[in-house]
Design a protein around this motif. Structure first.
Motif, mmCIF file in Angstrom:
data_model
loop_
_atom_site.group_PDB
_atom_site.id
_atom_site.type_symbol
_atom_site.label_atom_id
_atom_site.label_comp_id
_atom_site.label_asym_id
_atom_site.label_seq_id
_atom_site.Cartn_x
_atom_site.Cartn_y
_atom_site.Cartn_z
ATOM 1 N N MET A 75 0.834 -1.177 0.000
ATOM 2 C CA MET A 75 0.000 0.000 0.000
ATOM 3 C C MET A 75 0.877 1.238 0.000
ATOM 4 O O MET A 75 1.893 1.285 0.688
ATOM 5 N N ASP A 76 0.493 2.217 -0.760
ATOM 6 C CA ASP A 76 1.191 3.497 -0.842
ATOM 7 C C ASP A 76 0.961 4.268 0.459
ATOM 8 O O ASP A 76 -0.176 4.621 0.781
ATOM 9 N N PRO A 77 2.024 4.551 1.239
ATOM 10 C CA PRO A 77 1.842 5.250 2.510
ATOM 11 C C PRO A 77 1.254 6.657 2.355
ATOM 12 O O PRO A 77 0.534 7.133 3.225
ATOM 13 N N VAL A 78 1.534 7.316 1.245
ATOM 14 C CA VAL A 78 0.973 8.649 1.021
ATOM 15 C C VAL A 78 -0.532 8.557 0.787
ATOM 16 O O VAL A 78 -1.311 9.324 1.343
ATOM 17 N N ALA A 79 -0.953 7.579 -0.014
ATOM 18 C CA ALA A 79 -2.389 7.394 -0.267
ATOM 19 C C ALA A 79 -3.117 7.002 1.014
ATOM 20 O O ALA A 79 -4.225 7.489 1.284
ATOM 21 N N LEU A 80 -2.503 6.127 1.825
ATOM 22 C CA LEU A 80 -3.089 5.736 3.104
ATOM 23 C C LEU A 80 -3.257 6.945 4.015
ATOM 24 O O LEU A 80 -4.333 7.177 4.568
ATOM 25 N N THR A 81 -2.213 7.732 4.135
ATOM 26 C CA THR A 81 -2.261 8.925 4.979
ATOM 27 C C THR A 81 -3.309 9.908 4.472
ATOM 28 O O THR A 81 -4.105 10.443 5.247
ATOM 29 N N ARG A 82 -3.333 10.139 3.162
ATOM 30 C CA ARG A 82 -4.306 11.074 2.578
ATOM 31 C C ARG A 82 -5.733 10.612 2.855
ATOM 32 O O ARG A 82 -6.600 11.418 3.215
ATOM 33 N N ALA A 83 -6.001 9.330 2.693
ATOM 34 C CA ALA A 83 -7.341 8.803 2.922
ATOM 35 C C ALA A 83 -7.760 9.003 4.380
ATOM 36 O O ALA A 83 -8.893 9.406 4.656
ATOM 37 N N LEU A 92 -10.410 2.070 8.357
ATOM 38 C CA LEU A 92 -9.174 1.358 8.636
ATOM 39 C C LEU A 92 -9.424 -0.146 8.741
ATOM 40 O O LEU A 92 -8.655 -0.949 8.200
ATOM 41 N N VAL A 93 -10.499 -0.550 9.407
ATOM 42 C CA VAL A 93 -10.860 -1.970 9.512
ATOM 43 C C VAL A 93 -11.048 -2.559 8.116
ATOM 44 O O VAL A 93 -10.507 -3.624 7.793
ATOM 45 N N ASP A 94 -11.808 -1.896 7.265
ATOM 46 C CA ASP A 94 -12.048 -2.385 5.898
ATOM 47 C C ASP A 94 -10.747 -2.475 5.098
ATOM 48 O O ASP A 94 -10.510 -3.450 4.383
ATOM 49 N N CYS A 95 -9.911 -1.451 5.222
ATOM 50 C CA CYS A 95 -8.634 -1.418 4.506
ATOM 51 C C CYS A 95 -7.754 -2.586 4.942
ATOM 52 O O CYS A 95 -7.208 -3.316 4.104
ATOM 53 N N LEU A 96 -7.596 -2.774 6.244
ATOM 54 C CA LEU A 96 -6.738 -3.838 6.761
ATOM 55 C C LEU A 96 -7.270 -5.222 6.395
ATOM 56 O O LEU A 96 -6.497 -6.110 6.022
ATOM 57 N N ARG A 97 -8.580 -5.405 6.480
ATOM 58 C CA ARG A 97 -9.161 -6.696 6.073
ATOM 59 C C ARG A 97 -8.898 -6.953 4.591
ATOM 60 O O ARG A 97 -8.602 -8.075 4.196
ATOM 61 N N GLY A 98 -8.988 -5.909 3.773
ATOM 62 C CA GLY A 98 -8.710 -6.039 2.345
ATOM 63 C C GLY A 98 -7.266 -6.419 2.057
ATOM 64 O O GLY A 98 -6.967 -7.007 1.023
ATOM 65 N N LEU A 99 -6.371 -6.095 2.978
ATOM 66 C CA LEU A 99 -4.952 -6.447 2.834
ATOM 67 C C LEU A 99 -4.630 -7.815 3.431
ATOM 68 O O LEU A 99 -3.476 -8.244 3.436
#
Length: 65
Positions: free
Chosen positions: A1-9, A27-34
């Motif tokens: 995951m792009d840390p800049v995109a994560l931070t921006r989101a 964050l829960v949805d993002c982490l589950r997706g990973l």
């Protein structure tokens, strides 16, 4: 995951005190997706902690999301 995109989101979501739920859900949805196993721990009626693991827990990093 792009840390800049994560931070921006995350920055784009209002997570000021008492308003953290939307950022937490994202964050829960993002982490589950990973592929993380995600558990939430209620703090009060609207707030919760997020615990995400990929396997056995050896080290815990804790921070405000």
């Amino acid at each position: 995951m792009d840390p800049v995109a994560l931070t921006r989101a995350l920055v784009d979501i209002d997570s000021t005190t008492g308003q953290e739920a939307e950022a937490g859900r994202w964050l829960v949805d993002c982490l589950r997706g990973l592929g993380y196993l995600v558990t939430t721990q209620p703090v009060d009626d609207t707030r919760f902690n997020v615990l995400a693991t990929l396997g056995p827990i050896h080290v815990v990093l804790t921070t405000h999301f």
